[in-house]
Write a protein that holds these residues in place. Structure first.
Motif, short mmCIF file in Angstrom:
data_model
loop_
_atom_site.label_atom_id
_atom_site.label_comp_id
_atom_site.label_asym_id
_atom_site.label_seq_id
_atom_site.Cartn_x
_atom_site.Cartn_y
_atom_site.Cartn_z
N GLY A 174 23.14 -39.44 -2.93
CA GLY A 174 22.38 -40.69 -2.90
C GLY A 174 22.02 -41.06 -1.47
N GLY A 175 20.77 -41.42 -1.26
CA GLY A 175 20.32 -41.77 0.09
C GLY A 175 20.98 -43.01 0.66
N LYS A 176 21.45 -43.89 -0.22
CA LYS A 176 22.09 -45.13 0.23
C LYS A 176 23.61 -45.11 0.04
N ASP A 177 24.18 -43.90 -0.05
CA ASP A 177 25.62 -43.75 -0.28
C ASP A 177 26.39 -44.35 0.90
N ASP A 178 27.19 -45.39 0.63
CA ASP A 178 27.99 -46.01 1.69
C ASP A 178 29.47 -45.63 1.59
N ILE A 179 29.76 -44.63 0.77
CA ILE A 179 31.13 -44.11 0.66
C ILE A 179 31.24 -42.74 1.32
#
Length: 268
Positions: free
Chosen positions: A212-217
């Protein structure tokens, strides 16, 4: 609007039409509960799904699925949270008869060495070299389990596959690095891996990497790095970035229309 954006919107439309971020719920009891115990007495919980018509004299592909950190435990149930419905879908079972195994990692264990996880969530930039010095005992158990199933079930040894998400995505890359000639294909979702090991399995395993481009993990760059090395090594590799997805990139991955056709088309 570019093609990547249109592709993502179409996948989201499919997900919404299903009424959830998972395929329509199936009967997960079809995954039989089992416990594997090795010669040393170490145990591993797992669930196994057999083809609808498990015929004598026929060999079937074997798929291993490694869950994420949130599905660890000792209930032999949570590991089916994500991914099980993909293989329970009646149409998929008919088109792609196979043996599917979901092992469960204990609550206090990881598919990868825990120091990598600590570094990942700190300020470090993990290169995953730790996994060579301190291999995960859980992946050893998964490998032992795979050898037992190959020996006792009707398995096509040329069509062994492994998939994983998040912690299981890391575990997928490490599994390929440690047993580089074993799996014909792999799907690694929102993970990362040791770049030096990628060269070992590049000639042997087809790989589809998603993130995912917005993966914050798990930073997307960790998947992209592995893809870059594999591409340089001439591997049969695909990389799909879902620009609007966060860590749950397994949702759009599971509804990729070509995911299972691609996976089951690969063989040694």
């Amino acid at each position: 609007m570019n093609k990547t954006r249109i592709h993502f919107l179409l996948i989201m439309l499919i997900l919404n039409s299903l009424g959830s971020n998972e395929l329509l719920a199936q009967d997960k009891s079809l995954f039989e509960k089992r416990v594997f115990v090795n010669q040393k007495g170490d145990s591993l919980l797992y669930r196994i799904l057999y083809p609808a018509n498990y015929e004598n004299g026929k060999k079937y592909p074997l798929v291993f699925f490694l869950h994420g950190a949130g599905e660890r435990g000792n209930d032999n149930k949570k590991q089916l949270t994500h991914g099980a419905n993909l293989f329970l879908d009646p149409e998929n079972r008919e088109k792609f008869p196979s043996i599917v195994v979901f092992p469960q990692c204990p609550e206090d264990k990881y598919w990868i060495d825990v120091s990598i996880r600590k570094e990942l969530f700190g300020k470090g930039d993990p290169n995953f070299s730790q996994s060579i010095d301190q291999p995960s005992e859980q992946l050893d158990l998964v490998n032992e389990l795979s050898k037992m199933i190959i020996k006792t079930e009707k398995v096509d040894k040329k069509r062994l596959y492994i998939m994983g998400l998040s912690m299981g995505g890391f575990g997928t890359f490490e599994t390929l690095g440690r047993w580089p000639k074993k799996y014909a294909a792999a799907v690694a979702i929102c993970g990362g891996g040791n770049l030096s090991l990628a060269k070992k399995y590049a000639p042997h395993t087809a790989i589809w990497i998603t993130h995912g481009g917005k993966d914050d993990i798990v930073p997307p760059v960790l998947s992209k790095r592995v893809y870059t090395v594999l591409k340089e090594e001439g591997a049969d590799v695909k990389y799909t970035l879902y620009p609007e997805a966060n860590h749950n990139s397994w949702d759009p991955t599971f509804v990729e229309p070509e995911l299972l056709p691609w996976l089951f088309s690969k063989h040694h």
